[in-house]
Design a protein around this motif. Structure first.
Motif, short mmCIF file in Angstrom:
data_model
loop_
_atom_site.label_atom_id
_atom_site.label_comp_id
_atom_site.label_asym_id
_atom_site.label_seq_id
_atom_site.Cartn_x
_atom_site.Cartn_y
_atom_site.Cartn_z
N LYS A 19 54.21 105.03 38.61
CA LYS A 19 53.44 103.98 39.66
C LYS A 19 54.30 103.19 40.28
O LYS A 19 55.37 102.77 39.73
N LEU A 20 54.17 102.69 41.59
CA LEU A 20 55.07 102.27 42.36
C LEU A 20 55.53 100.51 42.24
O LEU A 20 55.53 99.99 43.07
N ASN A 21 55.15 100.25 40.95
CA ASN A 21 55.23 98.80 40.71
C ASN A 21 56.50 98.23 40.74
O ASN A 21 56.72 96.94 41.27
N ILE A 22 57.65 98.97 40.84
CA ILE A 22 59.10 98.66 40.77
C ILE A 22 59.53 98.85 42.28
O ILE A 22 61.12 98.72 42.58
N LEU A 23 58.80 99.44 43.14
CA LEU A 23 59.35 99.74 44.52
C LEU A 23 60.29 98.64 45.24
O LEU A 23 61.40 98.81 45.79
N MET A 24 59.74 97.33 45.11
CA MET A 24 60.25 96.38 45.75
C MET A 24 61.57 95.69 44.91
O MET A 24 62.11 95.09 45.33
N PHE A 25 61.73 96.09 43.95
CA PHE A 25 62.84 95.71 42.85
C PHE A 25 64.02 96.67 43.08
O PHE A 25 65.06 96.04 42.89
N LEU A 26 64.14 97.73 44.03
CA LEU A 26 65.05 98.53 44.19
C LEU A 26 65.98 97.82 45.16
O LEU A 26 67.13 97.96 44.83
#
Length: 470
Positions: free
Chosen positions: A194-201
């Protein structure tokens, strides 16, 4: 030498005992709440598993049983489909062993699917709790396991946010220990559930330039590639999907969604992945509507999240990656334009990763009360009241009496909330009101957190000044 070996053996036995103790509690609570009911997400995962089981020999995706669409990765990554399929296959084999096979919601196969999913998510929560134990001690670990929001979302709702976040937390831990290749793999797996960490990259990309960790600073050229390679790996996992329509000879004239060229499916993946529209009232959506901004909700969420992290870094630049990740989870929840029950998982984990700052226990506890209220209603609606250990009705009535506050404070309309645009000051549904309240309390907790950091910094400066004088 023998003394050192004995100490290590004792530590190992203690760790094993702690792990299995956590597992027993986690599985017991989450298995129990499967008897309270299930949600539409459980039904969706079950239906998806029926279709995706047929896809094993057709690369990664294939049409569903009614040939109406092609499943493509969205906010739910490609590995979540395999997860659904494996749990369905296991459920089917168990049913065959016992000679039953009903597959409709409420049937034996569906019930087994739900229970096995709950056990699987219990093990995920056990791993998360063990990580918390290693970093923050037994109290944080067991409080996470017995948190009502945690076991209700894993056991009754059966949502997989905790799966994606478990891999991300492990990745952060390995990253801090300089296991670069392992962290890359774990971050890519997290994205693929799931793309929960996309903005964490982007934060992960900048971290080597900002951290006080000497080892990461000395090898920043290697560390800056962690998010880049992790995202590239995530893209490689979905690459076969782009060719699934041609491999399956799908006929676009039949109206199959996703059938067609490489670009057709690519556009569909992009749309389903990044079309982050508002859902239900949230603090951000209501405030934007009050200011007459009814678009770009996700843009404002990103700006607010990054701005808050920047402010925190300016005040306290020595935060480690796990703490920053916990803060990121809390911020994404606080400023999300969407409100789903499973998003509470973000704030629960964020609060425990910021265990040092006890102010976050307030939204943590409140979120559990809200989830108890929400899922008790689900149980009552499905006539499973016999399984309730406590009477939820007084708490429900309490919430009904006070949760008009968010709607009254934010006297506005919301064009994208699924409600009549002319509806103003009308009480929102109870589950939406409670979620808004949790968001509001979370934002207040974040403000208190910043004040705490400022006071702590000021206190250190005063002490340093006194030390220099003496």
């Amino acid at each position: 030498m023998n003394l050192s070996k004995n100490i290590k053996n004792l530590q190992l036995r203690n760790n094993i005992l702690i792990f299995f103790s956590i597992a027993v509690v986690a599985i017991g609570l989450r298995y129990y709440v499967t008897y309270l009911g299930y949600t539409s997400d459980t039904e969706t995962f079950f239906a998806r598993s029926l279709d995706s089981v047929e896809c094993w020999s057709n690369f990664l995706m294939c049409p569903d049983s009614r040939m109406t669409k092609v499943y493509v990765p969205s906010a739910y990554g490609i590995l979540s489909y395999y997860e659904n399929s494996l749990i369905y296959i296991l459920s089917t084999n168990i049913n065959l062993a016992f000679g039953v096979g009903a597959s409709l919601p409420g049937g034996e196969l569906f019930s087994n699917f739900h229970k096995i999913y709950a056990i699987y998510l219990s093990l995920i929560d056990t791993i998360i709790a063990f990580i918390l134990y290693k970093h923050f001690g037994k109290v944080a670990s067991f409080l996470f396991v017995i948190s009502p929001a945690s076991f209700l979302i894993s056991g009754l709702h059966t949502q997989l946010d905790n799966v994606a976040l478990m891999y991300a937390i492990l990745a952060c831990a390995f990253y801090m220990k300089s296991y670069i290749k392992t962290s890359i793999l774990l971050f890519s797996i997290s994205l693929s559930f799931k793309l929960n960490i996309l903005m964490f990259l982007p934060i992960l990309f900048l971290y080597p330039f900002l951290t006080k960790n000497k080892n990461i600073q000395d090898h920043k050229e290697a560390f800056i590639f962690v998010p880049i390679i992790a995202f590239a790996l995530y893209l490689s996992y979905i690459l076969p999907t782009l060719f699934s329509a041609s491999l399956l000879d799908l006929d676009t004239s039949q109206g199959i969604v996703g059938a067609g060229s490489f670009m057709t499916i690519l556009n569909l993946i992009i749309e389903q992945t990044f079309h982050y529209s508002s859902f239900n009232h949230s603090v951000l959506v209501l405030l934007m509507a009050y200011l007459d901004f009814n678009q770009f909700h996700i843009f404002f969420m990103i700006i607010l999240t990054y701005s808050f992290i920047l402010i925190t870094y300016i005040i306290k630049p020595d935060l480690d990656l796990l703490t920053i990740f916990g803060l990121y989870l809390i911020l994404v929840y606080a400023f999300s334009p969407r409100l789903h029950e499973q998003y509470v998982t973000w704030i629960i984990l964020g609060c425990f990763l910021l265990w040092k700052y006890k102010v976050f226990l307030i939204p943590n506890i409140l979120s559990s009360l809200v989830m108890l209220n929400r899922y008790s209603n689900v149980s009552i609606d499905q006539s499973n009241e016999a399984y309730n250990l406590i009477n939820f009705r007084p708490m429900h009535d309490f919430f009904v009496s006070i949760l008009k506050i968010p709607a009254l404070l934010l006297n506005t309309k919301c064009d994208n909330c699924g409600l009549d645009e002319k509806t103003i000051l009308q009480q929102l549904p109870i589950e939406i009101n409670t979620m808004v309240l949790v968001q509001m309390v979370t934002i207040l907790s974040l403000i208190v957190f910043i004040i705490q950091l400022l006071l702590s910094k000021q206190s250190k400066l005063i002490n340093q000044h006194k030390t220099q004088k003496t």
